[in-house]
Enzyme design. Structure first.
Site, PDB file in Angstrom:
ATOM      1  CG  HIS A   6       7.283   9.370  -7.700  1.00 44.40           C
ATOM      2  ND1 HIS A   6       8.178   8.981  -8.656  1.00 44.40           N
ATOM      3  CD2 HIS A   6       7.180   8.326  -6.861  1.00 44.40           C
ATOM      4  CE1 HIS A   6       8.602   7.740  -8.408  1.00 44.40           C
ATOM      5  NE2 HIS A   6       7.987   7.334  -7.321  1.00 44.40           N
ATOM      6  CD  GLU A  48      10.759   0.958  -7.022  1.00 43.15           C
ATOM      7  OE1 GLU A  48      10.086   0.603  -7.983  1.00 43.15           O
ATOM      8  OE2 GLU A  48      10.725   2.135  -6.597  1.00 43.15           O
ATOM      9  CD  GLU A  49      10.650   5.475  -5.971  1.00 44.65           C
ATOM     10  OE1 GLU A  49      10.634   5.575  -7.213  1.00 44.65           O
ATOM     11  OE2 GLU A  49       9.625   5.376  -5.282  1.00 44.65           O
ATOM     12  CG  ASP A  71      14.574   3.732  -2.680  1.00 48.17           C
ATOM     13  OD1 ASP A  71      13.921   2.703  -2.412  1.00 48.17           O
ATOM     14  OD2 ASP A  71      14.837   4.074  -3.850  1.00 48.17           O
ATOM     15  CG  ASP A  91       6.371   5.163  -4.226  1.00 40.65           C
ATOM     16  OD1 ASP A  91       6.739   4.014  -3.938  1.00 40.65           O
ATOM     17  OD2 ASP A  91       6.765   5.761  -5.237  1.00 40.65           O
ATOM     18  CG  HIS A 132      10.759   1.088  -2.699  1.00 43.19           C
ATOM     19  ND1 HIS A 132      10.790   2.428  -2.391  1.00 43.19           N
ATOM     20  CD2 HIS A 132       9.683   0.929  -3.504  1.00 43.19           C
ATOM     21  CE1 HIS A 132       9.798   3.043  -2.997  1.00 43.19           C
ATOM     22  NE2 HIS A 132       9.095   2.151  -3.673  1.00 43.19           N
ATOM     23  CD  GLU A 135       6.467   0.321  -5.379  1.00 42.67           C
ATOM     24  OE1 GLU A 135       6.084   1.453  -5.070  1.00 42.67           O
ATOM     25  OE2 GLU A 135       7.648   0.052  -5.662  1.00 42.67           O
TER      26      GLU A 135
HETATM   27 ZN   LIG Z   1       7.536   2.698  -4.944  1.00 39.84          ZN
END
Ligand SMILES: [Zn+2]
Length: 411
Positions: free
Chosen positions: A371, A144-145, A79, A110, A77, A172
């Protein structure tokens, strides 16, 4: 090498500087960057835009020697989640590198690293003259997030996806603080529910019958008992991980008008994450039972649920994708730790299509900063990941066609 830096690292840092951060991700910038990769590496650039604005998927294709065999999908992803700049010691979008080779930026773990690693591995394989037996698609999806509803979710249902004839997918995984690299073969499903209890209203100096308070208490008690059981199960067995149990948390309470009035309605919301070791039906029966036992006019509704996304990719030798993946890792000294992903990622949409898929981010010996503030990745771990993907892609893309009778699920 350029200025002492590996070109793949320079490319990674450039991708990190594109602010594809929510709530206003620069997807145009990402698409431009991906398009340039396609030209430089010599891959076909494809994009599909769905009817609603800002819904799309982009993929780069490396065609196979044998186009009839099912293809391999390498997803990432584009984003990233927001940052609290006041808590970062560096600019989260400058991709600064310190003297130890640690690159700091949102998305280093990520999962922009993985997106670049796929491409750099393919660049290297092409330079070595490798031609895959199976077509490889490197997919880049948005959002995705925030649930994948504008990227992977519509993409897997599109005719364009069907045409890719995907036999196996990678996406991932999770950062590992130790030497083992985590591989996820299933995910827990999300079940976020709001229970509502209605009851007798009136002055709260009276002991009314059938109050919302008594009923919501029963709901909470029952779910908290269940939480305690699962917690005890997790803590008593060292072989169990979070993905092996169902977790429950009371996250919101609502209702009431004034302190001296019994409310007509009270609510309690729970975030439940269901292990694929349990059936969806068992959970639904349990939720229904809770309502019945709590009394009349107790109901629940979903705030969000992904209970139909419980596909599990088997880890046995009947799954050639797994046996090839595993033996490749053994050959190159990569220790794998297969787990059930405790959270949810876009790969659930792919698994739901019946396609075997693993979550795998070759990030080990690294603090888990997905994150988190000061997310970073060391360049040597990043470069080692490219080598790992080279071998994995080489071997997976060389799996020949099998007898349909022996491997009906895969081909
Ligand atoms: Zn991710």
């Amino acid at each position: 090498m350029d200025n002492g830096e590996h070109k793949a690292v320079t490319n990674f840092r450039e991708y990190l500087r594109i602010k594809s951060v929510h709530p206003n991700p620069d997807y145009e910038g990402c698409i431009e960057w991906i398009k340039r990769q396609a030209t430089e590496i010599g891959l076909e650039f494809n994009i599909v835009e769905f009817p609603k604005p800002a819904e799309f998927a982009v993929w780069l294709t490396w065609p196979a020697k044998t186009p009839t065999l099912s293809s391999i999908l390498l997803n990432s992803h584009i984003d990233v989640v927001p940052v609290d700049e006041t808590k970062w010691t560096r600019d989260p979008f400058a991709a600064e590198k310190d003297s130890d080779g640690n690159i700091y930026a949102r998305g280093t773990q990520d999962m922009k690293s993985v997106g670049v690693q796929y491409l750099e591995a393919i660049r290297n394989l092409k330079a070595k003259g490798f031609v895959p037996l199976r077509t490889i698609h490197v997919l880049f999806v948005p959002d995705e997030e925030v649930g994948g509803s504008k990227g992977m979710a519509p993409f897997v249902k599109s005719p364009e996806f069907a045409k890719l004839n995907v036999g196996f997918a990678l996406d991932e995984g999770i950062t590992s603080p130790v030497d083992e690299i985590i591989l996820t073969y299933a995910e827990r499903a999300i079940c976020q529910v709001k229970f509502t209890a209605k009851g007798t209203t009136g002055h709260s100096l009276i002991l009314h019958e059938n109050t919302a308070g008594e009923k919501i208490q029963k709901v909470i008690n029952r779910l908290m008992e269940f939480r305690a059981q699962e917690k005890a199960r997790l803590e008593s067995d060292p072989n169990l991980l979070l993905g092996d149990v169902t977790t429950v948390n009371l996250t919101m309470l609502g209702g009431g008008m004034q302190i001296n009035i019994c409310p007509t309605e009270l609510s309690a919301s729970f975030d439940i994450r269901l292990t694929p070791k349990w059936k969806k039906e068992e959970l639904l029966r349990f939720l229904d039972e809770i309502c019945e036992e709590a009394g009349p006019e107790v109901t629940y509704n979903y705030v969000f649920q992904s209970l139909d996304y419980t596909g599990v990719t088997t880890l046995d030798d009947s799954n050639k994708w797994w046996s090839t993946f595993k033996s490749t890792c053994e050959d190159i000294g990569v220790k794998l730790k297969p787990i059930i992903m405790p959270g949810a990622t876009d790969i659930r949409y792919v698994r739901q299509q019946g396609i075997p898929a693993f979550g795998f981010s070759p990030i080990n010996n690294t603090p888990v900063l997905l994150h988190a503030n000061d997310e970073f990745l060391n360049e040597s771990v990043f470069l080692r990941g490219i080598e790992i993907y080279e071998m994995i892609i080489w071997n997976l893309a060389n799996i020949p066609g099998y007898n349909l009778f022996q491997f009906p699920k895969l081909f």
